[in-house]
Design an enzyme around this catalytic site. Structure first.
Site, PDB file in Angstrom:
ATOM      1  N   GLU A 166      11.777  -1.015  -1.942  1.00 17.83           N
ATOM      2  CA  GLU A 166      11.854  -1.976  -1.251  1.00 17.83           C
ATOM      3  C   GLU A 166      12.534  -3.351  -1.583  1.00 17.83           C
ATOM      4  O   GLU A 166      12.197  -4.279  -1.695  1.00 17.83           O
ATOM      5  CB  GLU A 166      10.311  -2.338  -0.515  1.00 17.83           C
ATOM      6  CG  GLU A 166       9.671  -1.260  -0.002  1.00 17.83           C
ATOM      7  CD  GLU A 166       8.495  -1.355   0.258  1.00 17.83           C
ATOM      8  OE1 GLU A 166       7.998  -2.572   0.266  1.00 17.83           O
ATOM      9  OE2 GLU A 166       7.884  -0.464   0.903  1.00 17.83           O
ATOM     10  N   GLU A 271       7.597   8.697   2.904  1.00 19.95           N
ATOM     11  CA  GLU A 271       6.308   8.060   3.361  1.00 19.95           C
ATOM     12  C   GLU A 271       5.915   8.517   4.913  1.00 19.95           C
ATOM     13  O   GLU A 271       5.700   7.567   5.713  1.00 19.95           O
ATOM     14  CB  GLU A 271       6.444   6.842   3.127  1.00 19.95           C
ATOM     15  CG  GLU A 271       6.192   6.442   1.378  1.00 19.95           C
ATOM     16  CD  GLU A 271       6.119   4.853   1.145  1.00 19.95           C
ATOM     17  OE1 GLU A 271       5.615   4.234   2.141  1.00 19.95           O
ATOM     18  OE2 GLU A 271       6.605   4.620   0.057  1.00 19.95           O
TER      19      GLU A 271
HETATM   20  O1  G3I Z   1      -9.019  -1.178  -3.725  1.00 14.56           O
HETATM   21  C1  G3I Z   1      -9.303  -2.373  -3.304  1.00 14.56           C
HETATM   22  C2  G3I Z   1     -10.886  -2.445  -3.003  1.00 14.56           C
HETATM   23  O2  G3I Z   1     -11.417  -2.665  -4.063  1.00 14.56           O
HETATM   24  C3  G3I Z   1     -11.218  -3.517  -1.962  1.00 14.56           C
HETATM   25  O3  G3I Z   1     -12.284  -3.576  -1.841  1.00 14.56           O
HETATM   26  C4  G3I Z   1     -10.401  -3.500  -0.637  1.00 14.56           C
HETATM   27  C5  G3I Z   1     -10.518  -4.669   0.423  1.00 14.56           C
HETATM   28  O4  G3I Z   1      -9.419  -4.770   1.231  1.00 14.56           O
HETATM   29  O5  G3I Z   1      -9.025  -3.474  -0.964  1.00 14.56           O
HETATM   30  C6  G3I Z   1      -8.672  -2.375  -1.713  1.00 14.56           C
HETATM   31  O6  G3I Z   1      -7.410  -2.524  -2.048  1.00 14.56           O
HETATM   32  C7  G3I Z   1      -6.377  -2.033  -0.929  1.00 14.56           C
HETATM   33  C8  G3I Z   1      -5.824  -0.817  -1.438  1.00 14.56           C
HETATM   34  O7  G3I Z   1      -4.641  -0.520  -0.456  1.00 14.56           O
HETATM   35  C9  G3I Z   1      -6.385   0.577  -1.881  1.00 14.56           C
HETATM   36  O8  G3I Z   1      -7.067   0.836  -0.746  1.00 14.56           O
HETATM   37  C10 G3I Z   1      -5.760  -3.244  -0.691  1.00 14.56           C
HETATM   38  O9  G3I Z   1      -6.492  -4.105   0.012  1.00 14.56           O
HETATM   39  C11 G3I Z   1      -4.509  -2.623   0.494  1.00 14.56           C
HETATM   40  O10 G3I Z   1      -3.764  -3.855   0.635  1.00 14.56           O
HETATM   41  C12 G3I Z   1      -3.976  -1.458  -0.252  1.00 14.56           C
HETATM   42  O11 G3I Z   1      -2.829  -1.136   0.955  1.00 14.56           O
HETATM   43  C13 G3I Z   1      -1.848  -0.386   0.385  1.00 14.56           C
HETATM   44  C14 G3I Z   1      -0.540  -1.005   0.534  1.00 14.56           C
HETATM   45  O12 G3I Z   1       0.466   0.034   0.254  1.00 14.56           O
HETATM   46  C15 G3I Z   1      -0.521  -2.181  -0.374  1.00 14.56           C
HETATM   47  O13 G3I Z   1       0.949  -2.637  -0.183  1.00 14.56           O
HETATM   48  C16 G3I Z   1      -1.972   0.804   1.266  1.00 14.56           C
HETATM   49  O14 G3I Z   1      -3.123   1.622   0.798  1.00 14.56           O
HETATM   50  C17 G3I Z   1      -0.852   1.991   0.779  1.00 14.56           C
HETATM   51  O15 G3I Z   1      -0.559   2.791   1.663  1.00 14.56           O
HETATM   52  C18 G3I Z   1       0.612   1.131   0.972  1.00 14.56           C
HETATM   53  O16 G3I Z   1       1.562   1.958   0.651  1.00 14.56           O
HETATM   54  C19 G3I Z   1       3.030   1.328   0.793  1.00 14.56           C
HETATM   55  C20 G3I Z   1       3.788   1.923  -0.136  1.00 14.56           C
HETATM   56  O17 G3I Z   1       3.306   1.733  -1.408  1.00 14.56           O
HETATM   57  C21 G3I Z   1       5.256   1.494   0.012  1.00 14.56           C
HETATM   58  N1  G3I Z   1       5.546   1.428   1.150  1.00 14.56           N
HETATM   59  C22 G3I Z   1       5.104   1.098   2.375  1.00 14.56           C
HETATM   60  C23 G3I Z   1       3.425   1.571   2.081  1.00 14.56           C
HETATM   61  C24 G3I Z   1       2.727   1.118   3.401  1.00 14.56           C
HETATM   62  O18 G3I Z   1       2.619  -0.304   3.187  1.00 14.56           O
END
Ligand code: G3I
Length: 383
Positions: A166, A271
């Site tokens: 990105e 994705e």
């Molecule tokens: O692990 C913590 C946990 O400890 C906490 O309690 C919880 C509270 O919100 O958050 C958890 O972390 C989250 C993490 O995913 C793991 O589940 C984050 O808040 C959350 O923001 C994060 O989101 C991820 C996102 O990337 C972050 O930018 C998504 O799961 C993941 O699917 C997403 O993947 C991205 C690709 O890497 C790049 N392309 C876009 C795609 C979708 O956004």
């Protein structure tokens, strides 16, 4: 003779004939039928491209045993959804945490899954210390150290790396990230060169979303051309494919696949998911992202997806996969962003706590209509 053909006897014969026909046909109905067993996704697409899923820590640790079962049955490649991002791999400067990443690699090896590393350089999910670096040379050294330490640890174990994720704006210009601001566009070429030095045999990819939009597509093409001209090895382009029921159009998708392939790189759908919920950004002229938060309008299917929408989703997946199949010579991998609807990031984006249905397996890990239509495409020799 006379008695044999008497009306009452004739009646008996007719009755006997009818009964035996019915009995015979009943017997035939109960013959064990030849049940055609549906192939799994990886079996159905084995001659076309790899088919994969993003996986999470609960699957790697075995807590999500049904998810693990589906991964083993259905897919031949995996991408870690979160655990190899900078904030987890190098939470403090120079202090790497390989524990989870090692487990992902072990899992893929044990289950014969092609492993894709995600990702080495991304402005998001950075460790906070990176943003605090004031000195540009220190930032460049930190970037190099991050890329090379991780890529060399997994040398020979990773099929391909999303080296840069990105880095483009929607208009195709370079995103004004910390790295661009402080290191200039060379950070992109360097990242690819450093990754190649560390693991010369791994495939190296540029990965982004909205890769079907004409301006962004042009930007991605220019970026990859520039990288190659500057001597970087780029093996593939990842089209993330966070799509919806309405868009992007099949024409935009097709034009993009062809345009990227003409660069002489592999095209990957990295994705894939298809949101089935209303998208506030499709509405015009209102700050709907806040106004609609928590409203029933924005979260309409809390119990189940109505058949009409489920059929729309199945049709959308059918059309998308028919296109992928048509361009199988250009596409090397299709990866879904998650195993089932219960786990998708789209339950929390762009509005938290919604019930979305973007994948092929439902919350009970059962195949949905969309799954069957994807399998049908693979089997249909006219497509
Ligand atoms: O692990 C913590 C946990 O400890 C906490 O309690 C919880 C509270 O919100 O958050 C958890 O972390 C989250 C993490 O995913 C793991 O589940 C984050 O808040 C959350 O923001 C994060 O989101 C991820 C996102 O990337 C972050 O930018 C998504 O799961 C993941 O699917 C997403 O993947 C991205 C690709 O890497 C790049 N392309 C876009 C795609 C979708 O956004």
């Amino acid at each position: 003779m006379k008695q044999l053909y008497s009306p009452s006897n004739l009646c008996k014969y007719v009755l006997f004939f009818c009964l035996s026909t019915v009995l015979l046909s009943c017997k035939q109905d109960h013959q064990p039928e030849k049940v055609e067993v549906e192939p799994t996704l990886k079996e159905a697409y084995k001659n076309y491209f790899l088919i994969g899923s993003a996986v999470n820590d609960n699957q790697i640790s075995g807590k999500d045993s049904l998810g693990v079962q589906l991964i083993k049955e259905q897919f031949n490649t995996i991408t870690p959804e979160n655990s190899m991002k900078w904030m987890y791999m190098e939470p403090a400067q120079g202090e790497f945490n390989f524990e989870m990443a090692d487990r992902y690699i072990d899992f893929s090896k044990k289950n014969n899954l092609v492993f894709i590393g995600h990702n080495l350089v991304w402005h998001s999910q950075l460790a906070p210390w990176v943003n605090e670096i004031k000195d540009n040379e220190e930032l460049s050294n930190s970037l190099k150290n991050h890329v090379q330490t991780i890529a060399s640890r997994y040398k020979g174990k990773i099929h391909g790396w999303d080296v840069v994720n990105e880095a483009l704006n929607e208009d195709g210009t370079l995103r004004n990230s910390l790295f661009l601001e402080k290191l200039g566009p060379e950070y992109l070429t360097n990242a690819f060169k450093w990754a190649q030095e560390a693991d010369p045999n791994a495939e190296l990819y540029y990965n982004d979303y909205n890769m079907t939009k004409p301006k962004k597509r042009e930007g991605a093409i220019t970026l990859v051309k520039n990288l190659k001209e500057q001597g970087a090895k780029v093996d593939g382009i990842g089209m993330q494919a966070h799509w919806s029921l309405e868009g992007p159009s099949l024409q935009e998708i097709e034009e993009s696949i062809i345009a990227y392939s003409e660069l002489g790189v592999k095209v990957m759908i990295t994705e894939l998911d298809v949101t089935a919920l209303p998208n506030p950004w499709d509405l015009e002229g209102a700050e709907v992202s806040q106004n609609f938060e928590g409203s029933e309008f924005m979260n309409p299917y809390t119990e189940q997806l109505p058949d009409s929408v489920s059929n729309q989703l199945a049709k959308r997946y059918r059309d998308i996969f028919a296109l992928f199949k048509k361009h199988q010579d250009k596409i090397s991998r299709v990866t879904f962003w998650g195993v089932n609807d219960g786990q998708t990031w789209l339950n929390n984006w762009p509005i938290e706590n919604r019930t979305n249905y973007p994948l092929l397996f439902d919350r009970q890990f059962k195949p949905k209509a969309a799954y069957h239509s994807v399998i049908q495409v693979a089997k249909d020799s006219t497509l």
